[in-house]
Design an enzyme around this catalytic site. Sequence first.
Site, PDB file in Angstrom:
ATOM      1  CE  LYS A 170     -29.402 -14.962  31.422  1.00 38.77           C
ATOM      2  NZ  LYS A 170     -29.867 -13.612  30.959  1.00 38.77           N
ATOM      3  CD  GLU A 245     -15.959 -12.384  24.369  1.00 35.48           C
ATOM      4  OE1 GLU A 245     -15.489 -11.440  25.058  1.00 35.48           O
ATOM      5  OE2 GLU A 245     -16.942 -12.267  23.630  1.00 35.48           O
ATOM      6  CB  CYS A 279     -15.717  -7.500  25.091  1.00 34.08           C
ATOM      7  SG  CYS A 279     -16.029  -8.679  23.765  1.00 34.08           S
ATOM      8  CD  GLU A 378     -15.147  -4.531  29.153  1.00 35.18           C
ATOM      9  OE1 GLU A 378     -15.009  -4.976  28.010  1.00 35.18           O
ATOM     10  OE2 GLU A 378     -15.599  -5.212  30.102  1.00 35.18           O
TER      11      GLU A 378
END
Length: 475
Positions: A170, A245, A279, A378
């Site tokens: 997906k 991750e 990231c 973040e």
Amino acid sequence: MRDYGKFYINGQWVDPETPKSLDVINPSTEEVAGKISMGAEADVNKAVAAAKEAFKTWGRTSVEERVAVLERCVEEYKKRYDEFAAAVTEEMGAPDFLAQKAQAAQGLTHLKTALNVLKEFQFEEDKGTTRIVKEPIGVVAMITPWNWPLNQIACKVAPALATGCTMVLKPSEVAPFSGYLWAEVMDAAGVPAGVFNLVNGDGPSVGAPMSSHPDVDMVSFTGSTRAGVEVARNAAPTVKRVQQELGGKSPNIILDDEAFAQSVTGGIAGVMTNTGQSCNAPTRMFVPKARMGEVEEIAKAVVDKFAPGLPDSGAKMGPLVSLTQFEKVQGLINKGIEEGATVAAGGAGKPDGLEKGYFVKPTVFTNATNDMTIAREEIFGPVLTVIGYDDIDQAIEMGNDTPYGLAGYVAGADHDEALRVASRLRAGQINVNNAMPDPNAPFGGYKQSGNGREWGEHAFADFLELKAVLGAGQA
């Protein structure tokens, strides 16, 4: 306009069980660039059933058979290389040079790397009288993000194919074009029916049924820590393996030496690449307090080189991927201002002359503290938070003071000192002196940045089960 209305299941392009479409927005223009179908649990069930059936044969193929398939995948990818780059530019706004040299390139790199590893990989090893056998785990559900779409698809699919797993992918519904092209490559390469399947959709409608499906043996997820927790929760009742991750807030410790200007310049540039949507970006920079003024001067010069623009304009920075992301980043920039950090470059609002598109100003905050929101959350945009330190021990302590542990950075003229600092940072991958990426280096994080590792030989481990055959080595 692209129209990707079908899913790829069991070697065929099929209609969704229930028709439902989604507009995909070009973030550079805010206009509709295409449509995709949105799947549901019934589509997931079909794809998983196909993968489960295909595993009966694909899971028992020889290394030579899988090498041949991966070689064909490499050749088919090369044929579509320019199309991949164009798709990434259209779906997530990557500048032309970045789409060509990095985004599309990463997909090919991971295919080649997995192929090379497979040729030498030892799936059996005798330890005394016991034989240790590494076998494919089975059906893998893969959920990938929008920021490096081809990188994340390839670093999951390539090792899964190499180890004999079957899979259901997906891709992100925000940036689905490159995933659709990937499925066309798998089809053209002759990947056997059911080994690779693609279902488009969102997290609740497709991601959750994939994660919780009893016939899925493993979930490989890349995305936010919040979403990763939800994936793990959905997977828990069936006790399947979950590889994640997740997020990061990576420290970049700049040593106090003659390489200071060069180190700071490289660190700022590292945040701005891909519009800060990485990231592992070095988004917290730690510098000696006495040199904060130098950082501010350097920041102005570096940020000028990253002036945003349309992908075909030659600009080094494109837009953020979506309106949602734009609003999030703007909110956090304003939060940094409210909490008292100094805006050394950039700031809130859109860049001059770019009123259309999700463009933001590359921003550097100085005189920040490690407890500010911009140092904890973040941001996932071109925003750097610079924090002063009194000594290197304090820098390391603040660098590790985060729930994340995906990456860390150290830069300075004394390479041995940089390595000593690197050894004390708690993160899965440490970059010393702006080293180039290594596709064979394990990639993944400590703490809330996830578990498991991707890239190179280390990627194979998560897709394999260990079987001990006692007595196999007896004469």
